[in-house]
Write a protein that holds these residues in place. Structure first.
Motif, PDB file in Angstrom:
ATOM      1  N   CYS A   1     -14.713  17.155  33.707  1.00  0.00           N
ATOM      2  CA  CYS A   1     -15.546  17.434  32.540  1.00  0.00           C
ATOM      3  C   CYS A   1     -16.776  18.230  32.976  1.00  0.00           C
ATOM      4  N   VAL A   2     -16.977  19.360  32.336  1.00  0.00           N
ATOM      5  CA  VAL A   2     -18.095  20.228  32.696  1.00  0.00           C
ATOM      6  C   VAL A   2     -19.261  19.979  31.733  1.00  0.00           C
ATOM      7  N   VAL A   3     -20.422  19.674  32.296  1.00  0.00           N
ATOM      8  CA  VAL A   3     -21.619  19.419  31.484  1.00  0.00           C
ATOM      9  C   VAL A   3     -22.635  20.513  31.778  1.00  0.00           C
ATOM     10  N   ARG A   4     -23.091  21.197  30.741  1.00  0.00           N
ATOM     11  CA  ARG A   4     -24.126  22.213  30.945  1.00  0.00           C
ATOM     12  C   ARG A   4     -25.478  21.514  30.998  1.00  0.00           C
ATOM     13  N   VAL A   5     -26.120  21.630  32.166  1.00  0.00           N
ATOM     14  CA  VAL A   5     -27.424  20.982  32.307  1.00  0.00           C
ATOM     15  C   VAL A   5     -28.508  22.055  32.324  1.00  0.00           C
ATOM     16  N   PRO A   6     -29.672  21.747  31.794  1.00  0.00           N
ATOM     17  CA  PRO A   6     -30.004  20.460  31.180  1.00  0.00           C
ATOM     18  C   PRO A   6     -29.746  20.390  29.682  1.00  0.00           C
ATOM     19  N   ASP A   7     -29.260  21.474  29.047  1.00  0.00           N
ATOM     20  CA  ASP A   7     -29.298  21.465  27.573  1.00  0.00           C
ATOM     21  C   ASP A   7     -28.328  20.488  26.915  1.00  0.00           C
ATOM     22  N   GLN A   8     -27.266  20.069  27.590  1.00  0.00           N
ATOM     23  CA  GLN A   8     -26.378  19.084  26.962  1.00  0.00           C
ATOM     24  C   GLN A   8     -26.747  17.645  27.319  1.00  0.00           C
ATOM     25  N   VAL A   9     -27.833  17.467  28.082  1.00  0.00           N
ATOM     26  CA  VAL A   9     -28.179  16.130  28.556  1.00  0.00           C
ATOM     27  C   VAL A   9     -29.318  15.539  27.727  1.00  0.00           C
TER      28      VAL A   9
ATOM     29  N   VAL B   1      -6.737  17.807  33.469  1.00  0.00           N
ATOM     30  CA  VAL B   1      -7.281  18.452  32.281  1.00  0.00           C
ATOM     31  C   VAL B   1      -8.725  18.852  32.589  1.00  0.00           C
ATOM     32  N   VAL B   2      -9.126  20.016  32.109  1.00  0.00           N
ATOM     33  CA  VAL B   2     -10.509  20.483  32.269  1.00  0.00           C
ATOM     34  C   VAL B   2     -11.105  20.693  30.879  1.00  0.00           C
ATOM     35  N   THR B   3     -12.272  20.091  30.625  1.00  0.00           N
ATOM     36  CA  THR B   3     -12.922  20.253  29.321  1.00  0.00           C
ATOM     37  C   THR B   3     -14.426  20.451  29.487  1.00  0.00           C
ATOM     38  N   GLY B   4     -15.055  20.856  28.394  1.00  0.00           N
ATOM     39  CA  GLY B   4     -16.502  20.774  28.289  1.00  0.00           C
ATOM     40  C   GLY B   4     -16.861  19.429  27.683  1.00  0.00           C
ATOM     41  N   CYS B   5     -18.082  19.279  27.185  1.00  0.00           N
ATOM     42  CA  CYS B   5     -18.442  18.047  26.488  1.00  0.00           C
ATOM     43  C   CYS B   5     -19.452  18.376  25.390  1.00  0.00           C
ATOM     44  N   ALA B   6     -19.746  17.381  24.541  1.00  0.00           N
ATOM     45  CA  ALA B   6     -20.699  17.604  23.447  1.00  0.00           C
ATOM     46  C   ALA B   6     -22.099  17.218  23.868  1.00  0.00           C
ATOM     47  N   VAL B   7     -22.220  16.086  24.545  1.00  0.00           N
ATOM     48  CA  VAL B   7     -23.529  15.622  24.988  1.00  0.00           C
ATOM     49  C   VAL B   7     -23.307  14.616  26.119  1.00  0.00           C
TER      50      VAL B   7
END
Lengths: 221, 496
Positions: A156-164, A120-126
């Motif tokens: 899980c894909v995390v957009r950095v740095p704005d979701q961190v 499974v491939v997802t984004g994340c909230a934070v």
């Protein structure tokens, strides 16, 4: 008398002589604990996230938005995944060029259906740097809770740095309690045999995290 | 009160057997020492541990002091979010409610997340009596259930079992409950975890009803929180159509922000992790995601009685991390079963006699299951002064006095078997109030010291089983003082 009344009456009798009136939580609690631990630059916070994720056996990758599709295709191929669950709102470009069969999570899909899917491939909230934690909130790029639970491989894909964020207090401020939340810190594990940690029980036994820079939308936060 | 552990022998009796079990002692020593060092390291990472601990204490105390405000607020929030709230005054009522809810679904089996509250009320036995099978899905609970055993630790109920014993239990019993263990199962932890994964997966995938407890409930938002490691919690909380959560009324916190304290202190205190692998938070029901029916059963079962005790009520702050078990020298040697309750260790020694009352032999003996060394207080993330409550409960056992039982004020009679202790204390009181008598007694004791037995006779016998009788000096201190510095000459160091 209902049990509700019985219990509330017992509570009131037990508290006779206690404070009257409306509770004042702010006055009762000294919140002089830290909002985050240590001073770090944005880059250092992202590095700490990567370090702590890896410390709990998540596999961490880094790329920019242009290289994301290629990286995801490669990770799925290396895993040998034949099928991959796609949340309804996953950005369309992410799985461009990936070979596995896309499985869309439908209302009617059963847990058994999901059990037959490889990845499974997802984004994340934070994501929380100090603890190496990803939080999913069921947004369209993350889908229902079950899709990140039943398949054995989660990317899980995390957009950095704005979701961190640095810390747990900061993460809670960004999250909406009304949404179903799943906090994930590394792959499934147990300490139940001799209090020693072993990875891999019921949740996905392989957790890969892609830290992607250059996000155009600043989504999710 | 609960159906489990009824008729348990007193702590000293049960512990007597446990300390002779070399395997048990080795298992416990290995596990508790492993976790102790790791916990210390995880806690040391946070410079503000003391502030977090104090804030945790304050939040819990504040909530308990205003439970009559926060419980209805929680109920309102849960109902607003699509859940149904039930209230259970005792274990029987909670079991009746849950059994009825399961029967209403028409299902004959349920999957369970590890939950202290449902252990406390003996839910599995109550369901079994109605023909409903409850499958424990936490690895350690599974080991306990398959081994027809009792839990011995709050966090790791099978801590008394080593990997070899676990392998044997899996190989022998998994086939009776469902998918058998692999033929060539070895005792490596990874293989044992894999066997549990395979065994339980079919149950998760077909389950229609899940039963859980909760680590926290947020009054303002109606959110419930389950903190876990394996993913069995997520399975039970998201795959079934109906979710029933049985939660003690003390698990409440007022606000969403309060979670920031406990989500930092709980994982580090319990498994010594910065964060546990999975934490689930849900608020009522969510369309299309997870169970579409959610029932919350709020459990009293002795908690309001505990709340009525101004010293003892601090036990209700407990967040069930089990750090106090892991550091306790008594627990390390006696093991969890000797405590005769689902709550073993130092916290169990103050919680069980308050939830159940001090009338039974085991509950009257629990406040004594401690050397009062204070290590439990030091590690407690919500600063429960366990030694203080232990001493308080000892007083209650020996002297009796006012207490609350099932919401009613009662006066407890002094427990049996403490007559000698009470007589000794009365004698001591008299002697200290009469200096002449004290001096006389001391002189007699000193002169007869050659004839003192090494072990005490009569009711003092048990005390001297494990302790040396203090040696009497040849001359009482007062006599020595009189002789060497005595009679009011006022020389250096003089007493006058």
């Amino acid at each position: 008398m209902s049990s509700r009344d019985v219990i509330l009456n017992r509570v009131r009798r037990a508290l006779v002589g206690g404070p009257d009136g409306a509770p004042d939580l702010d006055a009762a609690v000294d919140r002089s604990y830290l909002v985050e631990h240590g001073a770090r630059s944005v880059e250092e916070t992202v590095d700490l996230l990567a370090e702590n994720l890896a410390d709990y056996r998540a596999i961490v990758h880094r790329t920019d938005l242009d290289g994301l599709a290629e990286l995801l295709a490669r990770l799925l191929a290396e895993r040998g995944a034949r099928s991959v669950v796609v949340p309804p709102g996953l950005p369309s470009g992410w799985l461009e060029g990936a070979d596995p069969v896309r499985v869309h999570d439908l209302e009617a899909s059963t847990a058994q259906d999901l059990d037959a899917v490889d990845s499974v491939v997802t984004g994340c909230a934070v994501a929380v740097a100090e603890t190496g934690t990803l939080v999913l909130d069921g947004s369209p790029d993350q889908g229902r809770r079950r899709i990140t639970l039943v398949p054995d491989h989660h990317i899980c894909v995390v957009r950095v740095p704005d979701q961190v964020v640095s810390s747990v207090p900061q993460a809670l401020r960004r999250l909406d309690p009304a949404r179903p939340l799943t906090w994930i810190s590394g792959p499934s594990a147990t300490s139940d045999i001799e209090l020693d940690r072993v990875e891999g029980v019921h949740g996905p036994r392989t957790l890969e995290v892609v830290l992607v820079t250059g996000s155009p939308e600043g989504h999710g936060c | 009160m609960s159906g489990t552990f009824v008729g348990m022998p007193s702590f000293p009796e049960a512990a007597h057997d446990a300390v002779r079990d070399a395997t048990l002692r080795a298992n416990l020593r290995h596990a508790t020492h492993t976790i102790r060092a790791k916990r210390a390291k995880a806690v040391a990472e946070l410079d503000d541990w003391a502030e977090l601990r104090e804030a945790g204490r304050q939040i819990k105390d504040h909530t308990l002091r205003h439970l009559d405000t926060y419980l209805p607020r929680l109920e309102e929030s849960v109902v607003r979010a699509g859940g149904t709230v039930h209230w259970a005054a005792d274990a029987d009522e909670a079991n009746r409610i849950v059994t009825g809810l399961v029967q209403a679904t028409g299902e004959r089996e349920v999957v369970k997340v590890k939950s202290m509250a449902t252990q406390e009320i003996g839910l599995n036995e109550a369901l079994a009596a109605e023909g409903i099978t409850a499958y424990e899905t936490d690895l350690a609970e599974l080991i306990v259930q398959l081994g027809d055993d009792r839990p011995s630790h709050i966090l790791v109920p099978a801590i008394h079992r080593n990997r070899g014993e676990i392998r044997d239990i899996f190989a022998r019993t998994m086939s009776e409950w469902g998918r058998p263990a692999p033929e060539d199962l070895t005792d490596t932890p990874a293989e044992l975890a894999e066997a549990a994964r395979l065994h339980l997966r079919e149950k998760f995938l077909r389950a229609k009803v899940g039963i859980s407890g909760a680590n926290f409930m947020v009054a303002d938002t109606g959110t419930l929180v389950v903190v876990e490691s394996e993913g069995n919690g997520r399975m039970c909380l998201t795959l079934p159509e109906t979710l029933i959560s049985v939660v003690g009324i003390e698990k409440l916190v007022p606000s969403w922000q309060d979670l920031e304290v406990f989500l930092q202190t709980l994982p580090r205190s319990s498994t010594a992790e910065r964060m546990n692998p999975y934490t689930s938070m849900w608020t009522g029901t969510t369309d299309g995601d997870g169970p579409q029916a959610f029932h919350l059963v709020l459990l009293d079962n002795g908690r309001t009685d505990t709340l009525a005790d101004e010293v003892g009520r601090q036990a209700l702050r407990c967040i069930r991390c089990s750090a106090c078990l892991n550091v306790c020298p008594v627990y390390e040697r006696a093991g969890g079963h000797a405590y005769g309750s689902v709550y073993p260790g130092p916290i169990g020694a103050i919680l069980s006699p308050q939830l159940r009352g001090t009338e039974s032999e085991i509950d009257a003996s629990l406040p004594y299951a401690s050397s009062l060394c204070g290590a439990c207080y030091e590690v407690c993330p919500v600063a429960i002064d366990i030694p203080e409550v232990l001493v308080h409960l000892r007083e209650r056992v020996v002297q009796g006095g006012p207490a609350t039982r099932r919401g009613k004020k009662v006066t407890l009679r002094p427990a049996k078997g403490h007559a000698a202790e009470r007589a000794a204390m009365r004698a001591a009181g008299l002697a200290f109030a009469h200096p002449g008598a004290l001096a006389f007694g001391q002189r007699i004791a000193a002169r007869t010291r050659r004839f003192h037995p090494r072990r005490l006779p009569g009711p003092g016998r048990a005390w001297s089983d494990s302790r040396a009788v203090p040696e009497m000096p040849a001359e009482p201190f007062r006599d020595w003082w009189q002789r060497t510095r005595g009679t009011g000459t006022g020389e250096k160091g003089g007493a006058k």
